[in-house]
Design a protein around this motif. Sequence first.
Motif, PDB file in Angstrom:
ATOM      1  N   SER A  10      -1.945  15.384  47.496  1.00 40.99           N
ATOM      2  CA  SER A  10      -2.711  15.825  46.334  1.00 40.99           C
ATOM      3  C   SER A  10      -3.968  14.976  46.151  1.00 40.99           C
ATOM      4  N   PHE A  11      -4.952  15.572  45.514  1.00 41.40           N
ATOM      5  CA  PHE A  11      -6.163  14.811  45.229  1.00 41.40           C
ATOM      6  C   PHE A  11      -5.898  13.746  44.176  1.00 41.40           C
ATOM      7  N   GLU A  12      -4.858  13.931  43.372  1.00 43.38           N
ATOM      8  CA  GLU A  12      -4.481  12.885  42.420  1.00 43.38           C
ATOM      9  C   GLU A  12      -4.074  11.626  43.178  1.00 43.38           C
ATOM     10  N   ARG A  13      -3.301  11.779  44.254  1.00 43.53           N
ATOM     11  CA  ARG A  13      -2.902  10.622  45.067  1.00 43.53           C
ATOM     12  C   ARG A  13      -4.121   9.973  45.691  1.00 43.53           C
ATOM     13  N   HIS A  14      -5.043  10.785  46.224  1.00 41.02           N
ATOM     14  CA  HIS A  14      -6.255  10.212  46.808  1.00 41.02           C
ATOM     15  C   HIS A  14      -7.061   9.476  45.745  1.00 41.02           C
ATOM     16  N   ARG A  15      -7.171  10.052  44.552  1.00 41.96           N
ATOM     17  CA  ARG A  15      -7.891   9.379  43.458  1.00 41.96           C
ATOM     18  C   ARG A  15      -7.232   8.044  43.126  1.00 41.96           C
ATOM     19  N   ASP A  16      -5.901   8.012  43.101  1.00 47.24           N
ATOM     20  CA  ASP A  16      -5.193   6.758  42.826  1.00 47.24           C
ATOM     21  C   ASP A  16      -5.505   5.704  43.896  1.00 47.24           C
ATOM     22  N   LEU A  17      -5.510   6.121  45.163  1.00 46.31           N
ATOM     23  CA  LEU A  17      -5.843   5.184  46.241  1.00 46.31           C
ATOM     24  C   LEU A  17      -7.284   4.699  46.116  1.00 46.31           C
ATOM     25  N   ILE A  18      -8.182   5.604  45.760  1.00 44.43           N
ATOM     26  CA  ILE A  18      -9.589   5.232  45.593  1.00 44.43           C
ATOM     27  C   ILE A  18      -9.746   4.241  44.447  1.00 44.43           C
ATOM     28  N   VAL A  19      -9.017   4.449  43.357  1.00 43.24           N
ATOM     29  CA  VAL A  19      -9.056   3.495  42.237  1.00 43.24           C
ATOM     30  C   VAL A  19      -8.579   2.120  42.717  1.00 43.24           C
ATOM     31  N   THR A  20      -7.514   2.099  43.509  1.00 45.47           N
ATOM     32  CA  THR A  20      -7.005   0.835  44.051  1.00 45.47           C
ATOM     33  C   THR A  20      -8.061   0.165  44.923  1.00 45.47           C
ATOM     34  N   VAL A  21      -8.701   0.942  45.791  1.00 44.29           N
ATOM     35  CA  VAL A  21      -9.744   0.410  46.664  1.00 44.29           C
ATOM     36  C   VAL A  21     -10.906  -0.135  45.831  1.00 44.29           C
ATOM     37  N   LYS A  22     -11.383   0.629  44.873  1.00 48.28           N
ATOM     38  CA  LYS A  22     -12.512   0.189  44.058  1.00 48.28           C
ATOM     39  C   LYS A  22     -12.167  -1.059  43.240  1.00 48.28           C
ATOM     40  N   ASP A  23     -10.914  -1.174  42.828  1.00 45.14           N
ATOM     41  CA  ASP A  23     -10.473  -2.373  42.126  1.00 45.14           C
ATOM     42  C   ASP A  23     -10.608  -3.594  43.039  1.00 45.14           C
ATOM     43  N   ARG A  24     -10.243  -3.441  44.299  1.00 43.13           N
ATOM     44  CA  ARG A  24     -10.372  -4.540  45.264  1.00 43.13           C
ATOM     45  C   ARG A  24     -11.843  -4.863  45.517  1.00 43.13           C
ATOM     46  N   VAL A  25     -12.682  -3.837  45.538  1.00 40.32           N
ATOM     47  CA  VAL A  25     -14.124  -4.049  45.734  1.00 40.32           C
ATOM     48  C   VAL A  25     -14.692  -4.847  44.560  1.00 40.32           C
ATOM     49  N   LEU A  26     -14.284  -4.500  43.341  1.00 40.70           N
ATOM     50  CA  LEU A  26     -14.737  -5.259  42.167  1.00 40.70           C
ATOM     51  C   LEU A  26     -14.294  -6.711  42.247  1.00 40.70           C
ATOM     52  N   GLY A  27     -13.187  -6.962  42.935  1.00 42.54           N
ATOM     53  CA  GLY A  27     -12.691  -8.318  43.131  1.00 42.54           C
ATOM     54  C   GLY A  27     -13.367  -9.048  44.274  1.00 42.54           C
ATOM     55  N   GLU A  56     -21.303   4.574  46.040  1.00 46.12           N
ATOM     56  CA  GLU A  56     -21.975   3.532  45.261  1.00 46.12           C
ATOM     57  C   GLU A  56     -21.376   2.151  45.492  1.00 46.12           C
ATOM     58  N   THR A  57     -20.702   2.000  46.605  1.00 46.80           N
ATOM     59  CA  THR A  57     -20.148   0.691  46.968  1.00 46.80           C
ATOM     60  C   THR A  57     -20.666   0.329  48.359  1.00 46.80           C
ATOM     61  N   ASP A  58     -20.473  -0.914  48.732  1.00 45.45           N
ATOM     62  CA  ASP A  58     -20.781  -1.308  50.111  1.00 45.45           C
ATOM     63  C   ASP A  58     -19.488  -1.558  50.880  1.00 45.45           C
ATOM     64  N   ALA A  59     -18.403  -0.953  50.403  1.00 49.76           N
ATOM     65  CA  ALA A  59     -17.083  -1.143  50.997  1.00 49.76           C
ATOM     66  C   ALA A  59     -16.881  -0.259  52.221  1.00 49.76           C
ATOM     67  N   ILE A  60     -16.032  -0.744  53.093  1.00 49.54           N
ATOM     68  CA  ILE A  60     -15.546   0.031  54.229  1.00 49.54           C
ATOM     69  C   ILE A  60     -14.028   0.058  54.129  1.00 49.54           C
ATOM     70  N   VAL A  61     -13.467   1.252  54.219  1.00 43.45           N
ATOM     71  CA  VAL A  61     -12.022   1.416  54.195  1.00 43.45           C
ATOM     72  C   VAL A  61     -11.580   1.834  55.587  1.00 43.45           C
ATOM     73  N   ILE A  62     -10.597   1.131  56.110  1.00 46.44           N
ATOM     74  CA  ILE A  62      -9.971   1.514  57.373  1.00 46.44           C
ATOM     75  C   ILE A  62      -8.559   1.942  57.003  1.00 46.44           C
ATOM     76  N   ALA A  63      -8.222   3.190  57.298  1.00 48.33           N
ATOM     77  CA  ALA A  63      -6.956   3.736  56.816  1.00 48.33           C
ATOM     78  C   ALA A  63      -6.285   4.618  57.863  1.00 48.33           C
ATOM     79  N   GLY A  64      -4.969   4.660  57.795  1.00 50.95           N
ATOM     80  CA  GLY A  64      -4.184   5.509  58.675  1.00 50.95           C
ATOM     81  C   GLY A  64      -4.150   6.941  58.179  1.00 50.95           C
ATOM     82  N   ALA A  65      -4.139   7.880  59.134  1.00 50.77           N
ATOM     83  CA  ALA A  65      -4.088   9.306  58.818  1.00 50.77           C
ATOM     84  C   ALA A  65      -3.543  10.050  60.037  1.00 50.77           C
ATOM     85  N   ALA A  66      -3.369  11.345  59.877  1.00 49.08           N
ATOM     86  CA  ALA A  66      -2.938  12.205  60.986  1.00 49.08           C
ATOM     87  C   ALA A  66      -3.949  13.336  61.144  1.00 49.08           C
TER      88      ALA A  66
END
Length: 194
Positions: A10-27, A56-66
């Motif tokens: 679901s896009f809700e799950r993706h949004r939750d992961l993105i929030v987690t990622v952005k939280d780490r970026v803010l840190g 709007e971030t300078d982050a790079i996410v490396i993630a597993g997928a299929a």
Amino acid sequence: MGASLGRDASFERHRDLIVTVKDRVLGGARTIILPESSLGFWTPTVGRFWVRALRETDAIVIAGAAVIDAGGYDNVLVAISGDGARIVYRERMPVPGSMWQPWRALLGQSGGARAHFFENPVATAAGHRIAPLICYEQLIVWPVLHSMLEDPDLIVAVGNGWWTQGTSIVAIQRASVKAWARLFAKPIVFSFNT
């Protein structure tokens, strides 16, 4: 995230992961590694969703997928930033039997993970040459030696071990990668879903 990681598309799950990622970026983090299967099925829509979220971030996410097609699937790592997304690694040695099922083609059937035995021993992501090791690859000799011949900057070990709860499988994987890293004097980044 247990068994839901990679299975909840679901896009809700993706949004939750993105929030987690952005939280780490803010840190202060600039490169975030997510575990094997964390993005579920990698599609153009999922890719656009993540790229827009990281614009709007300078982050790079490396993630597993299929990545799925009519013949089967590839267990991959993708690199995503606000500038775009690309597959940086296709698993060389999926688990025989449960994932890699080469006999299916002999029987005229499709399905199963593809093994890219001699491909992509080193990937370039976040400005580094990485030796990616997905799950089972951390326990066998070939993928590690194959990568070390290319002299990577570091080892990136990802896994999805929620199903191993109550066993020492993830601990054995971590110990194996630590031993290889020590032998070849390489730093390690771990990202496991347990």
